[in-house]
Design a protein around this motif. Structure first.
Motif, PDB file in Angstrom:
ATOM      1  N   PHE A  17      13.121  18.338  13.064  1.00 11.16           N
ATOM      2  CA  PHE A  17      13.342  17.163  12.639  1.00 11.16           C
ATOM      3  C   PHE A  17      13.464  17.320  11.045  1.00 11.16           C
ATOM      4  O   PHE A  17      12.991  18.363  10.412  1.00 11.16           O
ATOM      5  CB  PHE A  17      12.145  16.171  12.693  1.00 11.16           C
ATOM      6  N   ALA A  18      14.549  16.741  10.491  1.00  6.86           N
ATOM      7  CA  ALA A  18      14.730  16.838   9.015  1.00  6.86           C
ATOM      8  C   ALA A  18      15.404  15.926   8.345  1.00  6.86           C
ATOM      9  O   ALA A  18      16.177  15.085   9.212  1.00  6.86           O
ATOM     10  CB  ALA A  18      15.707  18.277   8.829  1.00  6.86           C
ATOM     11  N   SER A  19      15.336  15.780   7.135  1.00  6.56           N
ATOM     12  CA  SER A  19      15.858  14.531   6.374  1.00  6.56           C
ATOM     13  C   SER A  19      16.009  15.276   4.630  1.00  6.56           C
ATOM     14  O   SER A  19      15.767  16.378   4.773  1.00  6.56           O
ATOM     15  CB  SER A  19      15.090  13.397   6.346  1.00  6.56           C
ATOM     16  N   GLY A  20      16.593  14.648   3.848  1.00  2.72           N
ATOM     17  CA  GLY A  20      16.620  14.733   2.409  1.00  2.72           C
ATOM     18  C   GLY A  20      15.218  14.767   2.026  1.00  2.72           C
ATOM     19  O   GLY A  20      15.108  14.896   0.772  1.00  2.72           O
ATOM     20  N   ASN A  21      14.184  14.656   2.548  1.00  3.64           N
ATOM     21  CA  ASN A  21      12.878  14.656   2.106  1.00  3.64           C
ATOM     22  C   ASN A  21      12.069  15.654   2.744  1.00  3.64           C
ATOM     23  O   ASN A  21      10.701  15.908   2.260  1.00  3.64           O
ATOM     24  CB  ASN A  21      12.390  13.223   2.301  1.00  3.64           C
ATOM     25  N   THR A  60       7.599  20.343  15.633  1.00  5.77           N
ATOM     26  CA  THR A  60       6.536  19.702  16.558  1.00  5.77           C
ATOM     27  C   THR A  60       6.568  20.904  17.941  1.00  5.77           C
ATOM     28  O   THR A  60       7.697  20.710  18.393  1.00  5.77           O
ATOM     29  CB  THR A  60       6.395  18.488  17.044  1.00  5.77           C
ATOM     30  N   GLN A  61       5.409  21.289  18.375  1.00  2.00           N
ATOM     31  CA  GLN A  61       5.692  22.199  19.524  1.00  2.00           C
ATOM     32  C   GLN A  61       4.284  22.557  20.299  1.00  2.00           C
ATOM     33  O   GLN A  61       3.478  21.733  19.823  1.00  2.00           O
ATOM     34  CB  GLN A  61       6.377  23.735  18.936  1.00  2.00           C
ATOM     35  N   ARG A 108       9.002  12.988  14.648  1.00  2.98           N
ATOM     36  CA  ARG A 108       9.820  11.546  14.462  1.00  2.98           C
ATOM     37  C   ARG A 108       8.947  11.006  13.225  1.00  2.98           C
ATOM     38  O   ARG A 108       9.836  10.608  12.289  1.00  2.98           O
ATOM     39  CB  ARG A 108      10.110  10.857  15.482  1.00  2.98           C
ATOM     40  N   ARG A 109       7.657  10.557  13.595  1.00  2.64           N
ATOM     41  CA  ARG A 109       7.031   9.915  12.483  1.00  2.64           C
ATOM     42  C   ARG A 109       6.637  10.712  11.250  1.00  2.64           C
ATOM     43  O   ARG A 109       6.626  10.052  10.431  1.00  2.64           O
ATOM     44  CB  ARG A 109       5.781   9.312  13.148  1.00  2.64           C
ATOM     45  N   GLY A 110       6.529  11.916  11.379  1.00  2.00           N
ATOM     46  CA  GLY A 110       6.172  12.860  10.381  1.00  2.00           C
ATOM     47  C   GLY A 110       7.584  12.818   9.229  1.00  2.00           C
ATOM     48  O   GLY A 110       7.430  12.446   8.185  1.00  2.00           O
ATOM     49  N   ILE A 111       8.540  12.775   9.526  1.00  2.00           N
ATOM     50  CA  ILE A 111       9.928  12.458   8.739  1.00  2.00           C
ATOM     51  C   ILE A 111       9.903  10.998   8.288  1.00  2.00           C
ATOM     52  O   ILE A 111      10.003  10.987   7.132  1.00  2.00           O
ATOM     53  CB  ILE A 111      11.249  12.924   9.596  1.00  2.00           C
TER      54      ILE A 111
END
Length: 235
Positions: free
Chosen positions: A39-43, A48-49, A58-61
């Motif tokens: 998961f990645a975004s501009g932030n 997760t594994q 998902r919630r982490g991002i």
């Protein structure tokens, strides 16, 4: 899941302003890892594994996008997860890193962190896999090649060191994602790639990257000056 890397890089954009880019790459001896792990975004970037809980990524991002620090965001999610000791969760944001490996993950498992990256793996042939991924990224961090390509280099080093030890599982996969704070006129086609089912995941991911880069160059050349280089299909 097998092994993954999350990175943060600061760079100067085309307009001379400073920006950050975040990347995550992963490979495993199971199909479809790109749908559940990176998961990645501009932030920031999160992986997760192990016994995967997709909601952690998902919630982490989402938490990072809301302004939470990486440590606060991921630790709070783990604290609410009854299966935390079977999870691996790691990532980076604009200011820090976080890496966690639960005590019930399958050997060999573990993680490593640098100033601007994290690496984690489980069910590996040994600790040297994680070390090889980290060392390869460090050796060319902030290099001239696109981050996506350098993430593939890091995965390849882990595979060459032995990678996932489950040789009885032939169907494998690999994926990468790169995001940036820069508002680019043309987003590279190679910053979000997946190979879902193959016996040579990292090799195929590299070939997919090369074809995506070549396709982008063709599009830019074809539409140069025509206002069509925005990545939309022209059917």
């Amino acid at each position: 899941m097998t092994f993954s890397i999350c990175v943060r890089e600061a760079y100067t954009g085309a307009e001379g302003k400073r920006h950050a880019r975040f990347g995550v790459a992963v490979t495993t001896r199971l199909p479809g890892v790109g749908t559940i792990c990176p998961f990645a975004s501009g932030n920031g970037a999160v992986a997760t594994q192990s016994l995967v809980n997709v909601d952690l990524g998902r919630r982490g991002i989402e938490y990072l996008d809301d302004g939470l620090a990486i440590g606060d965001a991921l630790e709070s999610l783990l604290n609410a997860d009854d299966g935390r000791e079977r999870r691996q969760l790691h990532g980076v944001d604009a200011d820090g890193t976080f890496a966690f490996s639960g005590e019930e993950c399958n050997d060999w498992y573990g993680h490593a962190s640098g100033e601007n990256y994290t690496v984690a793996g489980n069910l590996l042939t040994g600790e040297s896999v994680v070390d090889a991924v980290a060392a390869t990224y460090e050796s060319d961090a902030f290099g001239d090649a696109p981050l996506a390509e350098r993430l593939i280099d890091a995965l390849e080093a882990g595979q060459d060191e032995g990678g996932d030890k489950r040789e009885e599982l032939p169907v494998q996969s690999a994926a990468l994602k790169v995001a940036t704070t820069e508002d680019r006129e043309f987003e590279p086609y190679y910053d979000d790639l997946r190979v879902d089912a193959t016996e040579t995941p990292v090799v195929d991911l590299r070939e997919t990257f090369e074809e995506a880069r070549r396709g982008g160059e063709i599009v830019l050349e074809r539409y140069d000056g025509e206002g069509g280089g925005d990545g939309e299909n022209d059917d």
